[in-house]
Design a protein around this motif. Structure first.
Motif, PDB file in Angstrom:
ATOM      1  N   GLY A 193       0.803  -1.216   0.000  1.00  0.00           N
ATOM      2  CA  GLY A 193       0.000   0.000   0.000  1.00  0.00           C
ATOM      3  C   GLY A 193       0.833   1.261   0.000  1.00  0.00           C
ATOM      4  N   ARG A 194       2.021   1.168  -0.582  1.00  0.00           N
ATOM      5  CA  ARG A 194       2.951   2.299  -0.649  1.00  0.00           C
ATOM      6  C   ARG A 194       3.317   2.577  -2.098  1.00  0.00           C
ATOM      7  N   THR A 195       4.041   3.666  -2.328  1.00  0.00           N
ATOM      8  CA  THR A 195       4.484   3.974  -3.676  1.00  0.00           C
ATOM      9  C   THR A 195       5.828   3.296  -3.946  1.00  0.00           C
ATOM     10  N   PRO A 196       6.181   3.095  -5.221  1.00  0.00           N
ATOM     11  CA  PRO A 196       7.503   2.535  -5.517  1.00  0.00           C
ATOM     12  C   PRO A 196       8.641   3.346  -4.895  1.00  0.00           C
ATOM     13  N   ALA A 197       8.533   4.664  -4.908  1.00  0.00           N
ATOM     14  CA  ALA A 197       9.592   5.485  -4.312  1.00  0.00           C
ATOM     15  C   ALA A 197       9.730   5.197  -2.821  1.00  0.00           C
ATOM     16  N   GLN A 198       8.624   5.092  -2.130  1.00  0.00           N
ATOM     17  CA  GLN A 198       8.678   4.812  -0.699  1.00  0.00           C
ATOM     18  C   GLN A 198       9.287   3.443  -0.426  1.00  0.00           C
ATOM     19  N   VAL A 199       8.980   2.468  -1.264  1.00  0.00           N
ATOM     20  CA  VAL A 199       9.560   1.133  -1.094  1.00  0.00           C
ATOM     21  C   VAL A 199      11.077   1.181  -1.260  1.00  0.00           C
ATOM     22  N   LEU A 200      11.548   1.874  -2.289  1.00  0.00           N
ATOM     23  CA  LEU A 200      12.994   1.944  -2.544  1.00  0.00           C
ATOM     24  C   LEU A 200      13.724   2.679  -1.422  1.00  0.00           C
ATOM     25  N   ILE A 201      13.153   3.771  -0.957  1.00  0.00           N
ATOM     26  CA  ILE A 201      13.791   4.530   0.126  1.00  0.00           C
ATOM     27  C   ILE A 201      13.771   3.727   1.422  1.00  0.00           C
ATOM     28  N   ARG A 202      12.632   3.102   1.704  1.00  0.00           N
ATOM     29  CA  ARG A 202      12.525   2.317   2.931  1.00  0.00           C
ATOM     30  C   ARG A 202      13.511   1.159   2.931  1.00  0.00           C
ATOM     31  N   TRP A 203      13.716   0.526   1.783  1.00  0.00           N
ATOM     32  CA  TRP A 203      14.688  -0.565   1.689  1.00  0.00           C
ATOM     33  C   TRP A 203      16.078  -0.083   2.102  1.00  0.00           C
ATOM     34  N   ALA A 204      16.490   1.078   1.601  1.00  0.00           N
ATOM     35  CA  ALA A 204      17.807   1.613   1.955  1.00  0.00           C
ATOM     36  C   ALA A 204      17.884   1.975   3.435  1.00  0.00           C
ATOM     37  N   VAL A 205      16.795   2.515   3.973  1.00  0.00           N
ATOM     38  CA  VAL A 205      16.763   2.836   5.403  1.00  0.00           C
ATOM     39  C   VAL A 205      16.932   1.562   6.227  1.00  0.00           C
ATOM     40  N   LYS A 232      16.208  12.852  -4.443  1.00  0.00           N
ATOM     41  CA  LYS A 232      16.068  14.190  -5.032  1.00  0.00           C
ATOM     42  C   LYS A 232      14.705  14.323  -5.682  1.00  0.00           C
ATOM     43  N   SER A 233      14.048  15.445  -5.466  1.00  0.00           N
ATOM     44  CA  SER A 233      12.849  15.805  -6.203  1.00  0.00           C
ATOM     45  C   SER A 233      12.667  17.311  -6.120  1.00  0.00           C
ATOM     46  N   THR A 234      11.979  17.864  -7.104  1.00  0.00           N
ATOM     47  CA  THR A 234      11.635  19.286  -7.061  1.00  0.00           C
ATOM     48  C   THR A 234      10.129  19.474  -6.928  1.00  0.00           C
ATOM     49  N   HIS A 235       9.395  18.379  -6.797  1.00  0.00           N
ATOM     50  CA  HIS A 235       7.932  18.440  -6.701  1.00  0.00           C
ATOM     51  C   HIS A 235       7.500  18.256  -5.253  1.00  0.00           C
ATOM     52  N   LYS A 236       6.700  19.187  -4.765  1.00  0.00           N
ATOM     53  CA  LYS A 236       6.324  19.173  -3.352  1.00  0.00           C
ATOM     54  C   LYS A 236       5.657  17.860  -2.941  1.00  0.00           C
ATOM     55  N   THR A 237       4.758  17.350  -3.769  1.00  0.00           N
ATOM     56  CA  THR A 237       4.064  16.114  -3.395  1.00  0.00           C
ATOM     57  C   THR A 237       5.027  14.935  -3.303  1.00  0.00           C
ATOM     58  N   ARG A 238       5.996  14.893  -4.201  1.00  0.00           N
ATOM     59  CA  ARG A 238       6.973  13.792  -4.154  1.00  0.00           C
ATOM     60  C   ARG A 238       7.954  13.977  -3.002  1.00  0.00           C
ATOM     61  N   ILE A 239       8.306  15.210  -2.719  1.00  0.00           N
ATOM     62  CA  ILE A 239       9.173  15.484  -1.569  1.00  0.00           C
ATOM     63  C   ILE A 239       8.489  14.991  -0.293  1.00  0.00           C
ATOM     64  N   GLU A 240       7.198  15.253  -0.183  1.00  0.00           N
ATOM     65  CA  GLU A 240       6.441  14.774   0.980  1.00  0.00           C
ATOM     66  C   GLU A 240       6.356  13.254   0.988  1.00  0.00           C
ATOM     67  N   GLU A 241       6.085  12.671  -0.163  1.00  0.00           N
ATOM     68  CA  GLU A 241       5.990  11.214  -0.293  1.00  0.00           C
ATOM     69  C   GLU A 241       7.294  10.531   0.106  1.00  0.00           C
ATOM     70  N   ASN A 242       8.416  11.083  -0.346  1.00  0.00           N
ATOM     71  CA  ASN A 242       9.720  10.467  -0.075  1.00  0.00           C
ATOM     72  C   ASN A 242      10.079  10.482   1.404  1.00  0.00           C
ATOM     73  N   PHE A 243       9.468  11.389   2.141  1.00  0.00           N
ATOM     74  CA  PHE A 243       9.771  11.513   3.573  1.00  0.00           C
ATOM     75  C   PHE A 243       8.894  10.593   4.418  1.00  0.00           C
ATOM     76  N   ALA A 244       7.784  10.117   3.852  1.00  0.00           N
ATOM     77  CA  ALA A 244       6.810   9.334   4.615  1.00  0.00           C
ATOM     78  C   ALA A 244       7.163   7.848   4.578  1.00  0.00           C
ATOM     79  N   VAL A 245       8.302   7.512   5.162  1.00  0.00           N
ATOM     80  CA  VAL A 245       8.799   6.127   5.105  1.00  0.00           C
ATOM     81  C   VAL A 245       9.091   5.543   6.485  1.00  0.00           C
ATOM     82  N   PHE A 246       8.634   6.214   7.518  1.00  0.00           N
ATOM     83  CA  PHE A 246       8.960   5.766   8.874  1.00  0.00           C
ATOM     84  C   PHE A 246       7.800   5.083   9.588  1.00  0.00           C
ATOM     85  N   ASP A 247       6.668   4.959   8.919  1.00  0.00           N
ATOM     86  CA  ASP A 247       5.504   4.364   9.570  1.00  0.00           C
ATOM     87  C   ASP A 247       5.153   2.998   8.984  1.00  0.00           C
ATOM     88  N   PHE A 248       6.114   2.381   8.284  1.00  0.00           N
ATOM     89  CA  PHE A 248       5.913   1.012   7.811  1.00  0.00           C
ATOM     90  C   PHE A 248       7.270   0.332   7.704  1.00  0.00           C
TER      91      PHE A 248
END
Length: 274
Positions: free
Chosen positions: A206-218, A227-243
């Protein structure tokens, strides 16, 4: 804001946030300022730039405009090794950034060998221009060469790292040396987002591919700077600590590696310096 407190301790005692914003290939000017502002507003407290990016001034303006106390932001820049003196270039970076210090100053890549620039890096640290020093794109052999001559050991090695570039042996070499590995291009500059295995895991969790990739590295223990310049993606990339990815998902992502879990920072064809 609680997410911003997820950190790893460095060898110099500082705490580096586990997720930050990278601004590679973001043009100097409003686009860069907006991206940094959006990240800070979201809760990011790690911003990563470099002399070679040409956008330090924009990063500095966005940080000052944020109203967030400087000491609450972990700011990284990198020495461009086409120059001669890392300390002199650090002073120029501070002028562009409009700050008295950076939290981390890295050698961007080991052009000319892994050791020649380190005395200048140590001089920058001793002068108070930076609170920590480290490296980027150094393989395990280059790291060992540097450790033999360093008075101040590197705190961080920033490397190309994702499930497709799973440099396990290099990360282990860093950990053995007390160096925190940090992942850049965790999304493969967007190339990895459409991979079927990544998409399948994203759908199942129930996550986005970006969140899966970032969470794997974490979960591999790295600090990560998407890296992103889009506010929604910047927010999405940060939401990786609750799963958390389960063992099957992690194993499936591990299997995507194309590097044979190499101890090298880059393949020969990827190196852009002689």
């Amino acid at each position: 804001m609680a997410d911003a407190q997820v950190t790893r301790k460095l060898s110099n005692g500082a705490e580096i946030p586990v997720v930050g914003l990278g601004v590679w290939q973001v043009p100097d000017g409003p686009e860069c300022e907006r991206a940094v502002a959006a990240a800070l507003e979201t809760g990011y407290r790690l911003i990563d730039t470099a002399q070679a990016y040409g956008n330090e001034s924009s990063v500095g303006r966005a940080i000052r405009s944020s109203g967030i106390p400087r000491e609450e932001i972990f700011l990284t820049t990198k020495f461009y090794p086409g120059k001669r003196d890392a300390r002199v270039e650090a002073e120029k970076s501070l002028e562009r950034l409009g700050t008295d210090y950076v939290d981390l100053y890295l050698i961007h890549w080991p052009q000319g060998g892994p050791t020649w620039a380190w005395p200048g890096m140590e001089a920058a640290s001793e002068a108070g221009l930076t609170r920590g020093i480290g490296i980027s794109n150094f393989g395990a052999t280059e790291l060992q060469e540097l450790l033999k001559v360093s008075q101040i050991p590197p705190a961080v090695n920033q490397i190309l790292f994702s499930p497709f570039d799973y440099r396990r042996s290099l990360v282990e070499a860093c950990e053995d040396a007390g160096v925190v590995a940090q992942a850049y291009s965790p999304l493969g500059t967007g190339r990895h987002l459409d991979d079927p295995a990544v998409e399948r895991i994203a759908s199942a969790t129930g996550r986005t591919p970006a969140q899966v990739l970032i969470r794997w590295a974490v979960q591999k223990g790295l600090s990560v700077i998407p890296k992103s310049t889009h506010k929604t993606r910047i927010e999405e990339n940060f939401a990786v600590f609750d799963f958390e990815l389960d063992e099957d998902a992690v194993s499936a992502l591990d299997a995507l590696d194309t590097t044979n879990q190499t101890p090298d920072a880059l393949s020969r064809s990827q190196k852009w310096w002689s």
